[in-house]
Design a protein around this motif. Structure first.
Motif, PDB file in Angstrom:
ATOM      1  N   HIS A 160      38.308 -18.230  83.009  1.00 43.23           N
ATOM      2  CA  HIS A 160      39.139 -17.111  82.281  1.00 43.23           C
ATOM      3  C   HIS A 160      38.552 -17.437  80.922  1.00 43.23           C
ATOM      4  CE1 HIS A 160      42.401 -14.270  80.873  1.00 43.23           C
ATOM      5  NE2 HIS A 160      42.434 -15.146  79.972  1.00 43.23           N
ATOM      6  N   GLU A 161      38.637 -18.483  80.179  1.00 41.54           N
ATOM      7  CA  GLU A 161      38.176 -18.731  78.746  1.00 41.54           C
ATOM      8  C   GLU A 161      36.897 -18.164  78.643  1.00 41.54           C
ATOM      9  OE1 GLU A 161      40.572 -18.684  76.719  1.00 41.54           O
ATOM     10  OE2 GLU A 161      42.215 -19.043  78.138  1.00 41.54           O
ATOM     11  N   HIS A 220      36.305 -15.065  77.860  1.00 40.31           N
ATOM     12  CA  HIS A 220      36.617 -14.651  76.738  1.00 40.31           C
ATOM     13  C   HIS A 220      35.482 -14.780  75.866  1.00 40.31           C
ATOM     14  CE1 HIS A 220      41.043 -13.237  76.671  1.00 40.31           C
ATOM     15  NE2 HIS A 220      41.113 -14.574  77.096  1.00 40.31           N
ATOM     16  N   GLU A 272      42.639  -9.807  77.986  1.00 42.52           N
ATOM     17  CA  GLU A 272      43.245 -10.677  79.164  1.00 42.52           C
ATOM     18  C   GLU A 272      42.632 -10.281  80.448  1.00 42.52           C
ATOM     19  OE1 GLU A 272      44.579 -13.763  78.727  1.00 42.52           O
ATOM     20  OE2 GLU A 272      43.949 -13.196  76.552  1.00 42.52           O
ATOM     21  N   ALA A 274      38.976 -10.665  80.837  1.00 40.90           N
ATOM     22  CA  ALA A 274      38.691 -12.195  81.319  1.00 40.90           C
ATOM     23  C   ALA A 274      38.945 -12.437  82.857  1.00 40.90           C
ATOM     24  CB  ALA A 274      39.416 -13.118  80.125  1.00 40.90           C
ATOM     25  N   ASN A 275      40.082 -12.003  83.145  1.00 37.34           N
ATOM     26  CA  ASN A 275      40.398 -12.139  84.484  1.00 37.34           C
ATOM     27  C   ASN A 275      39.277 -11.667  85.372  1.00 37.34           C
ATOM     28  OD1 ASN A 275      42.777 -13.613  84.193  1.00 37.34           O
ATOM     29  ND2 ASN A 275      44.025 -11.954  84.187  1.00 37.34           N
ATOM     30  N   ALA A 288      36.490 -13.947  85.460  1.00 39.72           N
ATOM     31  CA  ALA A 288      36.438 -14.974  86.378  1.00 39.72           C
ATOM     32  C   ALA A 288      36.483 -14.670  87.923  1.00 39.72           C
ATOM     33  CB  ALA A 288      37.790 -15.584  86.231  1.00 39.72           C
ATOM     34  N   GLU A 289      36.984 -13.630  88.260  1.00 42.64           N
ATOM     35  CA  GLU A 289      37.078 -13.035  89.651  1.00 42.64           C
ATOM     36  C   GLU A 289      35.559 -12.575  90.051  1.00 42.64           C
ATOM     37  OE1 GLU A 289      41.325 -10.904  89.358  1.00 42.64           O
ATOM     38  OE2 GLU A 289      39.604  -9.662  89.092  1.00 42.64           O
TER      39      GLU A 289
END
Length: 188
Positions: free
Chosen positions: A97-98, A101, A132, A135-136, A139-140
């Motif tokens: 997630h980070e 960003h 947010e 960023a998710n 990651a996904e």
């Protein structure tokens, strides 16, 4: 359960965000095309460190899973800090997630620019719901993109706990991803 093949934000879009540097793109391809190594989920810490991040585990305030902060001693000048109070599975997702960003929201052309994800107060942190969510999505895409979730869903016979273990994330993360694939959530 009928699943769609891809998320709204997919690995092709991730690759477009990356610098032209072939090494970085190669690391991303290696991570996404081979989510497991030696019988377990690939290390996100090793992946992040190969990309130049330093990764630290620290006690963070309740509700803060992680943060991206400037770090002049890391190869890419950023450190990913994850909340040590989280499960290892939740920490894995927080690292990705980070990274989202970093690649989707940070400007890298000015090394002295203020990073908006840097927590200056120990109590306050930057929250933008759309960023947010983005960023998710990043990651996904790394974890489940290229049909990885659909294939693993078949292999694991839809068992959520097996899917979570397969990808090394929490069951909650898998459930959200399955809902998105089943419903086409976020499709244009």
């Amino acid at each position: 359960m009928q699943l769609r093949e891809e998320f709204k934000f997919d690995i092709r879009q991730v690759m477009r965000l990356l610098p032209a540097d072939g090494k970085i793109k190669h690391l991303f391809r290696q991570f996404t095309l081979s989510p497991r190594t030696e019988g377990r989920a690939r290390s996100v810490k090793n992946f992040a460190e190969a990309l130049g991040f330093s990764v630290e585990r620290q006690a963070l305030p309740f509700g803060v899973n992680g943060m991206l902060k400037q770090d002049p001693f890391s190869d890419n000048s950023y450190c990913i800090v994850v909340n040590e109070k989280l499960s290892i599975e939740a920490q894995r997702f927080a690292v990705l997630h980070e990274m989202g960003h970093y690649f989707r929201h940070e400007k890298h052309d000015d090394p002295l620019a203020y990073a908006k994800y840097f927590d200056l107060s120990e109590a306050a942190f930057y929250v933008d719901k759309s960023e947010e969510r983005e960023a998710n999505e990043f990651a996904e895409a790394l974890l489940f993109g290229n049909g990885q979730l659909v294939a693993a869903h078949t292999i694991c016979l839809g068992d959520i706990s097996k899917l979570a273990k397969y990808f090394g994330v929490t069951q909650a993360v898998v459930k959200v991803a399955l809902v998105k694939l089943k419903t086409g959530y976020g499709k244009k």
